[in-house]
Design an enzyme around this catalytic site. Sequence first.
Site, mmCIF file in Angstrom:
data_model
loop_
_atom_site.group_PDB
_atom_site.id
_atom_site.type_symbol
_atom_site.label_atom_id
_atom_site.label_comp_id
_atom_site.label_asym_id
_atom_site.label_seq_id
_atom_site.Cartn_x
_atom_site.Cartn_y
_atom_site.Cartn_z
ATOM 1 C CE LYS A 11 8.060 -4.874 4.541
ATOM 2 N NZ LYS A 11 6.786 -4.338 5.452
ATOM 3 N NE ARG A 62 2.810 4.077 3.995
ATOM 4 C CZ ARG A 62 2.808 2.837 3.889
ATOM 5 N NH1 ARG A 62 3.845 1.944 4.004
ATOM 6 N NH2 ARG A 62 1.640 2.194 3.661
ATOM 7 C CB SER A 94 5.683 -0.661 2.607
ATOM 8 O OG SER A 94 5.823 -1.470 3.880
ATOM 9 C CG HIS A 151 3.552 -10.393 1.787
ATOM 10 N ND1 HIS A 151 4.289 -10.250 2.714
ATOM 11 C CD2 HIS A 151 2.448 -9.578 1.583
ATOM 12 C CE1 HIS A 151 3.561 -9.052 3.500
ATOM 13 N NE2 HIS A 151 2.702 -8.800 2.734
ATOM 14 C CG ASP A 173 8.988 -0.999 5.037
ATOM 15 O OD1 ASP A 173 8.016 0.052 4.597
ATOM 16 O OD2 ASP A 173 8.619 -1.894 5.921
HETATM 17 N N1 URA Z 1 2.310 -4.309 5.097
HETATM 18 C C1 URA Z 1 3.420 -3.815 4.961
HETATM 19 O O1 URA Z 1 4.421 -4.394 5.255
HETATM 20 N N2 URA Z 1 3.348 -2.429 4.426
HETATM 21 C C2 URA Z 1 2.272 -1.648 4.432
HETATM 22 O O2 URA Z 1 2.362 -0.697 4.146
HETATM 23 C C3 URA Z 1 1.086 -2.185 4.445
HETATM 24 C C4 URA Z 1 1.100 -3.584 4.850
#
Ligand code: URA
Length: 438
Positions: free
Chosen positions: A188, A169, A184, A83, A162
């Site tokens: 995933k 948010r 967050s 990621h 999320d």
């Molecule tokens: N990327 C994400 O997936 N979530 C966040 O909160 C910030 C960056």
Amino acid sequence: MRMIDLIIKKRNGHTLTQTEFDFVAQGAANGTVPDYQLSAFLMACFLHPLSDAETAMLTKAMAHSGGRLDFSASTQLPKVDKHSTGGVGDGISMALAPLVACAGVAVPMMSGRGLGHTGGTLDKLESIKNFEVRIPAKLIYRQIQKLGVCMFGQTKDLAPADKKLYSLRDATGTVESRPLIVASILSKKYAEGVDSLLMDVKYGSGAFMQKLEDSRKLARALVHTAKLLGLKCRALITYMDQPLGRAIGNANEMRQTVQILKGNKILAPDFYELLLQEATEMLLICGKYKDAQKARALLEAKIESGEAAAKLREMIKWQGGSPRAVDDPENYFQNAKLSQTIKADKNGYVAHIDAKTAGMAGVLLGAGRNTMEDEIDYGAGIWLYKKAGDKVKKGDTIAMLYASDKKRLKDGVTLFKTAVQLSAKRPAPYKIVKEIIK
Ligand code: URA
């Protein structure tokens, strides 16, 4: 259980339990907790930051708010993903996933779309005509079993809590909470069913976190929380004050990927170096290799033998595109209708090309979006003929900008020019990988 009690508990700075986080995440995913209560809960978490253990519990709760991928019936190989926190010209994933899969590990890679100055892997892949990134779980399993690599987008069913919490948010001033960011991102990845994870946490003007120290804190928190969840994880802290590689924009970045996987090491040395370092780390994290030098040598051999390019070709074919894209990238990918060169206005060196400004110039050209609803021009973008440290003579081409509309081209050119600094002295070189967090 009542949401009001959990809000008050967090507002008063107390620790929540797994069952309580599960209640919040389920409520966010299925709509049984209203937005105003979720928003209040997020603000309470912002003001009383979650502990590491709580962050892991929230991550798990969000990951379990939908379906999880389960590769146990399709492969016994280690399953590893990467990621990136995002940047400009960061098209590493499209080269990395097929390359790492050549080393005998499974790479189910879930990616996202670009927004603002940051590009997105799914958009880049979709610059290959008919390339499909919305793939049902059954087909992901099959492709991983047969090919070892699949690149896809987040399905509606994956970590739906999320999605809900992230949009709230954004609207409630709670994006910057580090534990919420960690939960967050990791929810995933945890839902994706991999056992090993490399985090590329960038710092610099084009990054999610501009300051090195903030990126370091995020990287440490990600690695620590991932380990609490039972994932093997490392993070690289990498430079994003200037664009990575030579290409910005979707088709441009795919062309660069293809050239590099076909063995053109000198096209973009910073890109090639980061690709090799990330691929090596992925093989070390999942335990496929213990020795970094051996892993790197194997990966280089996979590029030189043509195996990595062949894997990309096969992946494109599996996902609906034409493998010809790998053989004829110059003609295969979409081109913008117009172009303009940016030339050096004096002798000297390229001192700096600001990543964020270059990325925003890319958006003006049509390569990116300001809102998720904006359309993308796959052919639009920038090709950097010169990078920081390169000597230039007055009149040399520094970059070529591509757009399909005169106004877009003019606006992109005007902004891009402000990104470029020339100097009389050669600038100090920078390291592409600053630190490794284990
Ligand atoms: N990327 C994400 O997936 N979530 C966040 O909160 C910030 C960056």
